[in-house]
Write a protein that holds these residues in place. Structure first.
Motif, mmCIF file in Angstrom:
data_model
loop_
_atom_site.group_PDB
_atom_site.id
_atom_site.type_symbol
_atom_site.label_atom_id
_atom_site.label_comp_id
_atom_site.label_asym_id
_atom_site.label_seq_id
_atom_site.Cartn_x
_atom_site.Cartn_y
_atom_site.Cartn_z
ATOM 1 N N GLY A 162 13.381 -87.092 38.822
ATOM 2 C CA GLY A 162 12.725 -86.103 38.230
ATOM 3 C C GLY A 162 11.041 -85.729 37.893
ATOM 4 O O GLY A 162 10.656 -86.783 36.902
ATOM 5 N N GLY A 163 10.279 -85.026 39.085
ATOM 6 C CA GLY A 163 9.542 -84.380 39.020
ATOM 7 C C GLY A 163 8.725 -83.573 38.280
ATOM 8 O O GLY A 163 9.946 -82.178 37.319
ATOM 9 N N ALA A 164 7.669 -83.044 37.488
ATOM 10 C CA ALA A 164 7.203 -81.984 36.819
ATOM 11 C C ALA A 164 7.801 -80.389 37.808
ATOM 12 O O ALA A 164 8.479 -79.629 37.478
ATOM 13 C CB ALA A 164 5.879 -81.964 36.940
ATOM 14 N N SER A 165 7.978 -80.480 38.536
ATOM 15 C CA SER A 165 8.939 -79.064 39.535
ATOM 16 C C SER A 165 10.338 -79.650 40.302
ATOM 17 O O SER A 165 11.159 -78.707 40.386
ATOM 18 C CB SER A 165 7.386 -78.858 40.862
ATOM 19 N N VAL A 166 10.056 -80.501 41.020
ATOM 20 C CA VAL A 166 11.535 -80.225 41.575
ATOM 21 C C VAL A 166 12.120 -81.849 40.490
ATOM 22 O O VAL A 166 11.786 -83.110 41.007
ATOM 23 C CB VAL A 166 10.842 -80.743 42.912
ATOM 24 N N SER A 167 13.681 -81.980 40.807
ATOM 25 C CA SER A 167 14.519 -82.723 40.695
ATOM 26 C C SER A 167 15.596 -83.522 41.463
ATOM 27 O O SER A 167 15.492 -82.433 42.505
ATOM 28 C CB SER A 167 14.973 -82.924 39.024
ATOM 29 N N THR A 168 15.424 -84.766 42.343
ATOM 30 C CA THR A 168 16.653 -85.102 43.394
ATOM 31 C C THR A 168 17.744 -85.835 42.964
ATOM 32 O O THR A 168 17.475 -86.872 41.905
ATOM 33 C CB THR A 168 16.114 -86.169 44.202
ATOM 34 N N VAL A 169 18.939 -85.184 43.388
ATOM 35 C CA VAL A 169 20.528 -85.649 42.321
ATOM 36 C C VAL A 169 20.636 -86.592 43.042
ATOM 37 O O VAL A 169 21.065 -86.129 44.471
ATOM 38 C CB VAL A 169 20.563 -85.201 41.217
ATOM 39 N N VAL A 170 21.068 -87.983 43.046
ATOM 40 C CA VAL A 170 22.267 -88.707 43.936
ATOM 41 C C VAL A 170 23.559 -89.158 43.447
ATOM 42 O O VAL A 170 23.495 -89.582 42.196
ATOM 43 C CB VAL A 170 21.927 -89.318 44.913
ATOM 44 N N ILE A 171 24.604 -88.752 44.425
ATOM 45 C CA ILE A 171 25.903 -89.714 43.968
ATOM 46 C C ILE A 171 26.647 -90.780 44.143
ATOM 47 O O ILE A 171 26.277 -90.337 45.355
ATOM 48 C CB ILE A 171 26.974 -88.953 43.271
ATOM 49 N N THR A 172 26.784 -92.241 44.509
ATOM 50 C CA THR A 172 27.306 -92.919 44.589
ATOM 51 C C THR A 172 28.381 -93.402 44.491
ATOM 52 O O THR A 172 28.726 -93.173 43.150
ATOM 53 C CB THR A 172 25.976 -93.738 45.516
ATOM 54 N N ASN A 173 29.222 -94.300 45.547
ATOM 55 C CA ASN A 173 30.404 -95.655 44.469
ATOM 56 C C ASN A 173 29.792 -96.799 44.646
ATOM 57 O O ASN A 173 28.611 -96.413 44.933
ATOM 58 C CB ASN A 173 31.394 -94.968 45.814
ATOM 59 N N GLY A 174 29.756 -97.329 44.396
ATOM 60 C CA GLY A 174 30.365 -98.748 43.593
ATOM 61 C C GLY A 174 29.569 -99.425 45.630
ATOM 62 O O GLY A 174 29.240 -100.795 45.372
ATOM 63 N N LYS A 175 29.987 -99.254 46.679
ATOM 64 C CA LYS A 175 29.733 -99.605 47.870
ATOM 65 C C LYS A 175 28.482 -98.880 48.871
ATOM 66 O O LYS A 175 27.657 -99.803 49.859
ATOM 67 C CB LYS A 175 30.801 -98.949 49.350
ATOM 68 N N GLY A 176 28.486 -98.568 47.489
ATOM 69 C CA GLY A 176 26.321 -97.953 48.126
ATOM 70 C C GLY A 176 25.991 -95.876 48.778
ATOM 71 O O GLY A 176 25.407 -95.618 49.582
ATOM 72 N N ASP A 177 27.598 -95.732 49.548
ATOM 73 C CA ASP A 177 27.511 -94.561 49.669
ATOM 74 C C ASP A 177 27.451 -93.202 48.710
ATOM 75 O O ASP A 177 28.170 -93.379 48.207
ATOM 76 C CB ASP A 177 29.294 -94.628 49.927
ATOM 77 N N ILE A 178 26.557 -92.560 49.431
ATOM 78 C CA ILE A 178 26.156 -91.241 49.314
ATOM 79 C C ILE A 178 27.323 -90.582 49.407
ATOM 80 O O ILE A 178 27.704 -89.849 50.635
ATOM 81 C CB ILE A 178 25.373 -90.974 49.448
ATOM 82 N N LEU A 179 27.578 -89.573 48.619
ATOM 83 C CA LEU A 179 28.771 -88.520 47.795
ATOM 84 C C LEU A 179 27.821 -87.317 48.282
ATOM 85 O O LEU A 179 28.469 -86.627 48.138
ATOM 86 C CB LEU A 179 29.650 -89.098 46.948
ATOM 87 N N ALA A 180 27.335 -87.652 47.323
ATOM 88 C CA ALA A 180 26.372 -86.080 47.182
ATOM 89 C C ALA A 180 25.096 -86.542 46.951
ATOM 90 O O ALA A 180 24.529 -87.201 46.143
ATOM 91 C CB ALA A 180 27.023 -85.243 46.127
ATOM 92 N N GLU A 181 23.780 -85.391 47.145
ATOM 93 C CA GLU A 181 22.974 -85.441 47.046
ATOM 94 C C GLU A 181 21.989 -83.447 47.033
ATOM 95 O O GLU A 181 22.596 -83.043 47.443
ATOM 96 C CB GLU A 181 21.943 -85.961 47.934
ATOM 97 N N ILE A 182 21.626 -83.230 45.772
ATOM 98 C CA ILE A 182 21.366 -82.249 45.922
ATOM 99 C C ILE A 182 19.855 -81.883 44.851
ATOM 100 O O ILE A 182 19.301 -83.486 44.585
ATOM 101 C CB ILE A 182 22.231 -81.346 44.462
ATOM 102 N N LEU A 183 19.652 -81.379 45.448
ATOM 103 C CA LEU A 183 17.812 -80.643 45.247
ATOM 104 C C LEU A 183 17.816 -79.743 43.967
ATOM 105 O O LEU A 183 19.105 -79.127 44.387
ATOM 106 C CB LEU A 183 16.726 -80.765 45.757
ATOM 107 N N GLY A 184 17.351 -79.409 42.560
ATOM 108 C CA GLY A 184 17.044 -79.169 41.365
ATOM 109 C C GLY A 184 15.657 -78.512 40.720
ATOM 110 O O GLY A 184 14.610 -79.538 41.771
ATOM 111 N N GLU A 185 15.617 -78.104 39.566
ATOM 112 C CA GLU A 185 14.284 -77.935 39.097
ATOM 113 C C GLU A 185 14.175 -78.968 38.193
ATOM 114 O O GLU A 185 14.300 -79.937 38.325
ATOM 115 C CB GLU A 185 14.212 -76.363 38.204
ATOM 116 N N GLY A 186 12.782 -78.827 38.134
ATOM 117 C CA GLY A 186 12.105 -80.121 37.513
ATOM 118 C C GLY A 186 13.051 -80.682 36.132
ATOM 119 O O GLY A 186 12.943 -79.509 35.931
ATOM 120 N N THR A 187 12.371 -81.879 36.025
ATOM 121 C CA THR A 187 13.279 -82.118 34.253
ATOM 122 C C THR A 187 12.105 -83.437 33.336
ATOM 123 O O THR A 187 12.748 -84.109 33.039
ATOM 124 C CB THR A 187 14.043 -83.256 35.093
ATOM 125 N N ASN A 188 10.868 -82.390 33.353
ATOM 126 C CA ASN A 188 10.079 -83.601 32.294
ATOM 127 C C ASN A 188 10.007 -82.931 31.378
ATOM 128 O O ASN A 188 9.537 -81.543 30.627
ATOM 129 C CB ASN A 188 8.684 -83.372 32.955
#
Length: 349
Positions: free
Chosen positions: A11-37
């Motif tokens: 989470g940066g001041a302007s943009v946040s990146t979010v990712v969800i993975t399973n236990g094998k390391g596979d990326i199930l989802a990735e999204i961008l959102g607003e900052g989270t400072n």
């Protein structure tokens, strides 16, 4: 392992990146959102946004929206203090108990190091703001910067934008003139167009009015970069100065690095994070000039600048997986590429 779910946020001041993975390391989802400072938003508003972002990512992963993650790693700008991080963890569990079983909160400076450096390393962030951070193998640290646009953020997008505006303002008012008698015409016209203003006096509302926005001002940096690429001398000079400021961050943290990190192949590994690094060709000359022109006390002998190949939000997942002692498929060597390798040249001192 595939039934285990991890979430990570950078989470940066302007943009946040979010990712969800399973236990094998596979990326199930990735999204961008607003900052989270949390300092910018306030803690409750920040945590509300974190909850909304995770829910959105879970939905994108085609999971039940009420799915509870096994672990959630948050790496947020402004979370430098351990006690403050613990407060964020406690508040998040209290407000959103169904979000994750285990939560870890740390600074956004830790995520890139966790993703690229198995035994510790350094990071220099230059996005809206700037920050330098070193993590040693024995978990000792050294920080420089990260104090916000009023107390620092040198070499950042905001710093570049502010410096561009200030040079033009001072030149027009004949307080001081642009360096080397460079013309301000192209930069000033771009500033007026981008900020939708007509005169110097209109800058007051941009910086002090109700709609003032640090992120909006920082966005001017890309326009100054485009002018530099097209050969505008003032813009080139400004990025040269920004390169010097980022090199100073490295000079501040380098002496504190453990011998083991100095002896890595290529010297100290420094992860470069943030949109300003996309203009490395414009920063490079000033960066090297600062390193070569300083005193013996500030000598940086060898380092390698690296860029991440994967979303930095995965660093949050690496951290939470380690906290849980989970056998996650950490893949350090494929997470980055080399941007620049430097060895100090004594002849150029």
């Amino acid at each position: 392992m595939s039934d285990v779910l991890f979430g990570g946020i950078e989470g940066g001041a302007s943009v946040s990146t979010v990712v969800i993975t399973n236990g094998k390391g596979d990326i199930l989802a990735e999204i961008l959102g607003e900052g989270t400072n949390p300092w910018t938003l306030g803690i409750k508003s920040c945590l509300s946004r974190v909850n909304d972002l995770i829910k959105e990512a879970i939905k994108k992963a085609n999971l039940d929206v009420n799915t509870k993650l096994n672990g959630l790693g948050l790496c947020l700008s402004g979370c430098e203090d351990v006690i403050f991080c613990e407060q964020i963890e406690t508040d998040l569990k209290k407000l959103y108990p169904q979000l994750a079983e285990i939560i870890s909160v740390a600074s956004d400076t830790l995520a890139p190091i966790a993703l690229a450096c198995q035994s510790g390393g350094a990071v220099i962030i230059s996005g809206t703001g700037s920050n330098g951070f070193l993590l040693n193998p024995d978990f000792t640290t050294k920080r420089c910067g990260g104090n916000g646009h009023l107390l620092g953020d040198e070499g950042s997008a905001y710093w570049i934008a502010h410096k561009s505006i200030k040079i033009c303002l001072d030149h027009i008012e004949e307080y001081s003139f642009a360096p080397n008698n460079y013309s301000i015409d192209r930069v000033w016209e771009s500033i007026k167009s981008y900020l939708q203003i007509e005169a110097v006096v209109d800058l007051i509302s941009v910086f002090y009015g109700e709609k003032k926005s640090k992120s909006k001002i920082a966005g001017l940096c890309k326009i100054i970069a485009d002018l530099a690429i097209k050969g505008d001398k003032l813009s080139i000079w400004i990025f040269n100065e920004a390169g010097k400021e980022l090199a100073k961050l490295l000079q501040a943290i380098y002496p504190s690095a453990h011998k083991m990190l100095h002896n890595e192949n290529g010297g100290l590994h420094v992860v470069c994070v943030g949109s300003v690094w996309k203009s490395w060709d414009l920063l490079k000359n000033g960066f090297i000039e600062q390193l070569q022109s300083n005193s013996d006390k500030k000598i940086v002998k060898e380092f390698t600048l690296i860029l991440l190949n994967k979303t930095v939000a995965l660093g949050g997942i690496y951290l939470i997986a380690k906290k849980l002692n989970y056998d996650f498929p950490f893949d350090y060597e494929h997470n980055y590429k080399t941007l620049f390798h430097y060895v100090h040249d004594e002849k150029l001192k």
